[in-house]
Design a protein around this motif. Structure first.
Motif, PDB file in Angstrom:
ATOM      1  N   ASP A 244       0.846  -1.205   0.000  1.00 12.10           N
ATOM      2  CA  ASP A 244       0.000   0.000   0.000  1.00 12.10           C
ATOM      3  C   ASP A 244       0.877   1.249   0.000  1.00 12.10           C
ATOM      4  OD1 ASP A 244      -2.321  -1.548   2.343  1.00 12.10           O
ATOM      5  OD2 ASP A 244      -2.219  -1.636   0.139  1.00 12.10           O
ATOM      6  N   TYR A 245       1.963   1.206   0.740  1.00  9.66           N
ATOM      7  CA  TYR A 245       2.898   2.327   0.777  1.00  9.66           C
ATOM      8  C   TYR A 245       3.508   2.548  -0.611  1.00  9.66           C
ATOM      9  CZ  TYR A 245       7.294   4.818   1.576  1.00  9.66           C
ATOM     10  OH  TYR A 245       8.342   5.698   1.506  1.00  9.66           O
ATOM     11  N   VAL A 246       3.894   1.456  -1.286  1.00 13.43           N
ATOM     12  CA  VAL A 246       4.473   1.562  -2.633  1.00 13.43           C
ATOM     13  C   VAL A 246       3.459   2.204  -3.579  1.00 13.43           C
ATOM     14  CG1 VAL A 246       5.308   0.243  -4.619  1.00 13.43           C
ATOM     15  CG2 VAL A 246       6.042  -0.375  -2.303  1.00 13.43           C
ATOM     16  N   GLU A 247       2.209   1.783  -3.499  1.00 16.26           N
ATOM     17  CA  GLU A 247       1.180   2.342  -4.377  1.00 16.26           C
ATOM     18  C   GLU A 247       0.959   3.822  -4.092  1.00 16.26           C
ATOM     19  OE1 GLU A 247       0.182   0.665  -6.830  1.00 16.26           O
ATOM     20  OE2 GLU A 247      -1.202   2.178  -7.612  1.00 16.26           O
ATOM     21  N   ALA A 248       1.009   4.198  -2.806  1.00 11.21           N
ATOM     22  CA  ALA A 248       0.837   5.609  -2.449  1.00 11.21           C
ATOM     23  C   ALA A 248       1.986   6.451  -2.989  1.00 11.21           C
ATOM     24  CB  ALA A 248       0.757   5.747  -0.926  1.00 11.21           C
ATOM     25  N   ILE A 249       3.187   5.899  -2.983  1.00  8.39           N
ATOM     26  CA  ILE A 249       4.342   6.594  -3.553  1.00  8.39           C
ATOM     27  C   ILE A 249       4.141   6.796  -5.054  1.00  8.39           C
ATOM     28  CG2 ILE A 249       6.793   6.291  -4.147  1.00  8.39           C
ATOM     29  CD1 ILE A 249       6.500   7.149  -1.316  1.00  8.39           C
ATOM     30  N   ARG A 250       3.629   5.754  -5.711  1.00 10.07           N
ATOM     31  CA  ARG A 250       3.383   5.839  -7.164  1.00 10.07           C
ATOM     32  C   ARG A 250       2.324   6.901  -7.466  1.00 10.07           C
ATOM     33  NH1 ARG A 250       4.632   1.741 -10.369  1.00 10.07           N
ATOM     34  NH2 ARG A 250       4.377   0.228  -8.666  1.00 10.07           N
TER      35      ARG A 250
END
Length: 573
Positions: free
Chosen positions: A431-437
Motif C-alpha cells: 500500500d505504501y508503494v502504491e501511495a508513492i506511485r
C-alpha cells in the motif's frame, strides 16, 4: 632437442651446472663458483640448468643492490680523506629543523655500539665507572634543560657534526638553540643507558619520520627513482579503468594522502612492506583502528597498486599478500567488540510505539516513512542499508510473487531478487508503494536526500538510526543498522533455511565453501521457493502498522497517528 645452455657441460658422470661468481660478490657468496650435478638425463639437465641460471641471476642482482651502496660509500670516504685537512669540513650556516632532527637521530643511532659492547661482556670496573658517568651526565642535562643553559653540551654537538664532516658557523644564539633542540635526544639516550645498567636492554623508539641520521659529507646522494608515477599519477591511472563511486574514490584518496604524509620521502615505486607495516601500526595506535579496519584500508590502497603492477607501471605491490592477522587479538585475550545482531528485547524496543513508531515529526533520516520502513525492510530481507536506500518503484515487482529487484549492490554476487516477506505486506508495504506511485515519486524514499556529493542518500538514515538507538534507546555501540542484516541471518538459521538459499537471499557469495562447477549452472532458486522458505521466519513482535503515506514529511497530529496505527478508520473519532 633443446640446446645445452652455456653454463652446463657434460662429464663422464653426467651433466654439471657451473657459473662463476662475479668478483665483487665473492666475499658475500663465500665461493668463486657455483656447481651442481644435474644427473644423466639430457632434457632434465637442460631444464634444471635454465632454472638454476635464472635463480643465480636473481641472487646476484639482489646482492649487487646490497653491495653497491656499500662500495660507493667506501669509495666516497676515500675521496673525502684524500682532501687536505683544512678543506674537509663543510660549513653549516643555518640552523634548521631538519638539522636538529638529523642530529637527534644520529645520537640515538650511536647507542647500537653500546648494546654490542655490553653483549660482548664488560667487567665490574667498567660497569661502576659507567654507572657514575651516566648519573653525572643525566644531572647535567636536566640542569641545562631546566635552566636553559646548554653551553656545557656545545662540544658534544660540535663533535657529532665534525664526525660527519661539518662545522657550525652560526651565531652563539643559534648554536644554543640547536643544542637545546638536540638535548632531549641526549637525555633520552642517557635514560636508555640507565635502563641498560639495570639490565633492561632497551632500544630507542624512533618514528619513521625522524629516524634518518644526519648524512655524512662524503655520503653519495642517492638518485631519486623516477618512474613518472607519483601518488597523484597512481590515483589517476586507477580511475581510468572504469567509473568509480564518489565515496570509494574519496576514501582511497584520503588513505593515499595519509600514507604519503606518513612516509614523505617515499613514492609508489619505492614504498616498502616495512613502511606499509609502520603506517598500519600508526593507524592502529593513533586512530584506534581494529584489525578489520586496517585490512579494509590496506585492501583499498593495495587495489590501486595492483592495477599499476598489472600494467607494468610499478615493479611490485607492497600490500600484496599482507598478513593482517598479525594485528588481531591473540588467543587468551578477549576480542574487541564488533557488530552483533540485535537481541529480541532490543528489536521489541525499536519496533514499538515508543520506539521508531513514536517519532512522527521531523526531517531526520528522510522523514517518518523512511525511518520506519527502511529498518523493517532490513529486518525482514537482510538487505544492506545502501541496497534499500536505492530502491525505486521499478525495483518492486509483483510477478510471480511480490519481490525486490536489487540491481545496485556491493558486488556482482549481491545482485538478486528477494521476495517481500508476508509480514511486510501485512503491515502495508505494498500500500505504501502504491501511495508513492500515486504521488508521482520514483524513489521509495522521496525525502531521503544527501547534500554531500560523495555521500549516499541512505547514509542519512543510517546516521539517524544510530543516533536514535544509541542516544534515545541507550543501546550499545556494537549494534547499528547493519545489525539487522546479522539478525536476519540468525533468523534464517533458526528457521532451518538451507545455507546456500539464505546466502542467495542476502547476496552472500559461496566463495571458500565446498562446491563444484555444477553449482554455477542455471538461474538458482525460484522466487516461489525463496518465498516459501522466507515465510518460515517469524518474530514474536507486536509491530504497529506504519502510518499511510500522505505526501508529507511527517505526521503532525499525534492522536491521529495513534488511531491510524491501531487500524482505526479515518472517519471514526
Amino acid at each position: 632437442m633443446p640446446a645445452l645452455p652455456s653454463n652446463c657441460y657434460k662429464t663422464p658422470h653426467g651433466f654439471v651446472f657451473r657459473i662463476v661468481v662475479p668478483e665483487p660478490l665473492r666475499p658475500t657468496v663465500g665461493k668463486r663458483e657455483i656447481k651442481k650435478s644435474l644427473g644423466r638425463d639430457y632434457r632434465q639437465a637442460v631444464s634444471q640448468a635454465r632454472f638454476l641460471s635464472l635463480q643465480t641471476d636473481q641472487q646476484f642482482n639482489a646482492l649487487r643492490q646490497q653491495i653497491t651502496p656499500q662500495m660507493e660509500y667506501a669509495e666516497a670516504f676515500q675521496r673525502y680523506i684524500a682532501r687536505p685537512p683544512d678543506q674537509r669540513l663543510q660549513s653549516i650556516t643555518a640552523v634548521t629543523p631538519e638539522l636538529a632532527a638529523g642530529l637527534r637521530a644520529l645520537w640515538l643511532s650511536s647507542l647500537d655500539a653500546d648494546l654490542t659492547w655490553r653483549r660482548e661482556g664488560i667487567d665490574d670496573e667498567e660497569y661502576q665507572e659507567l654507572q657514575k658517568n651516566i648519573a653525572e651526565v643525566q644531572a647535567e642535562i636536566a640542569k641545562a634543560l631546566a635552566c636553559g643553559r646548554p653551553e656545557p653540551f656545545l662540544p658534544v654537538v660540535h663533535g657529532l657534526l665534525v664526525g660527519k664532516g661539518y662545522q657550525l658557523t652560526v651565531s652563539p644564539e643559534e648554536e644554543c638553540r640547536l643544542v637545546l633542540d638536540v638535548l632531549p635526544a641526549l637525555q633520552e639516550g642517557y635514560d636508555i643507558l640507565a635502563q641498560r645498567q639495570a639490565g633492561r636492554l632497551v632500544q630507542p623508539a624512533l618514528s619513521p619520520t625522524e629516524n634518518i641520521p644526519l648524512p655524512a659529507v662524503w655520503e653519495p646522494t642517492p638518485a631519486p627513482a623516477d618512474t613518472g608515477l607519483n601518488w597523484e599519477a597512481l590515483l589517476k591511472h586507477w580511475r581510468q579503468d572504469c567509473e568509480r563511486k564518489p565515496r570509494t574514490d574519496h576514501e582511497i584518496q584520503r588513505l593515499v594522502q595519509s600514507l604519503s604524509a606518513f612516509v614523505p620521502k617515499a613514492i609508489p615505486s619505492t614504498l616498502t612492506r616495512a613502511q606499509v607495516t609502520e603506517w598500519l601500526r600508526h593507524e592502529r595506535d593513533q586512530r584506534g583502528n581494529s584489525a578489520k579496519t586496517l585490512e579494509k584500508k590496506g585492501t583499498l590502497v593495495g587495489a590501486i597498486f595492483s592495477v599499476a603492477v598489472k600494467d607494468e607501471l610499478l615493479p611490485k605491490n607492497p600490500f600484496s599478500g599482507f598478513d593482517y592477522r598479525r594485528f588481531a587479538a591473540k588467543e587468551g585475550i578477549a576480542p574487541e567488540e564488533e557488530r552483533r545482531p540485535f537481541s529480541m528485547e532490543e528489536l521489541t524496543r525499536i519496533f514499538s510505539p515508543e520506539g521508531l513508531f513514536g517519532v512522527t515529526n521531523g526531517k531526520g533520516g528522510g522523514g517518518y516513512h523512511a525511518r520506519v520502513w527502511m529498518p523493517l525492510v532490513g529486518l525482514y530481507s537482510g538487505a544492506r542499508l545502501n541496497e534499500i536506500g536505492q530502491l525505486t518503484l521499478s525495483h518492486i515487482s509483483l510477478d510471480p510473487v511480490p519481490h525486490f529487484r536489487i540491481l545496485h549492490a556491493k558486488n556482482q554476487s549481491s545482485i538478486r531478487d528477494v521476495p517481500i516477506h508476508p509480514k511486510l505486506i501485512e503491515l502495508g508495504f505494498l500500500d505504501y508503494v502504491e501511495a508513492i506511485r500515486n504521488a508521482g515519486h520514483i524513489t521509495l524514499w522521496p525525502f531521503l536526500r544527501s547534500r554531500g556529493k560523495i555521500n549516499e542518500d541512505s547514509e542519512l538514515l543510517g546516521k539517524w538510526f544510530s543516533w536514535f538507538i544509541h542516544g534515545k534507546l541507550a543501546m550499545p555501540e556494537t549494534v547499528v543498522f547493519h545489525s539487522l542484516r546479522h539478525s536476519f541471518k540468525d533468523l534464517c538459521r533458526n528457521a532451518l533455511i538451507p545455507r546456500d538459499l539464505h546466502h542467495a537471499l542476502t547476496g552472500h557469495s559461496n566463495l571458500g565453501e565446498a562446491s563444484n562447477v555444477g553449482d554455477d549452472y542455471g538461474d538458482g532458486y525460484s522466487l516461489e521457493v525463496k518465498l516459501e522458505q522466507m515465510a518460515k521466519i517469524t518474530l514474536p513482535l507486536e509491530i504497529p502498522r506504519p502510518l499511510p503515506f500522505t505526501g508529507s514529511l511527517s505526521v503532525s497530529d499525534p492522536l491521529r497517528a495513534k488511531r491510524l496505527q491501531k487500524g482505526t478508520p479515518h472517519g471514526v473519532p
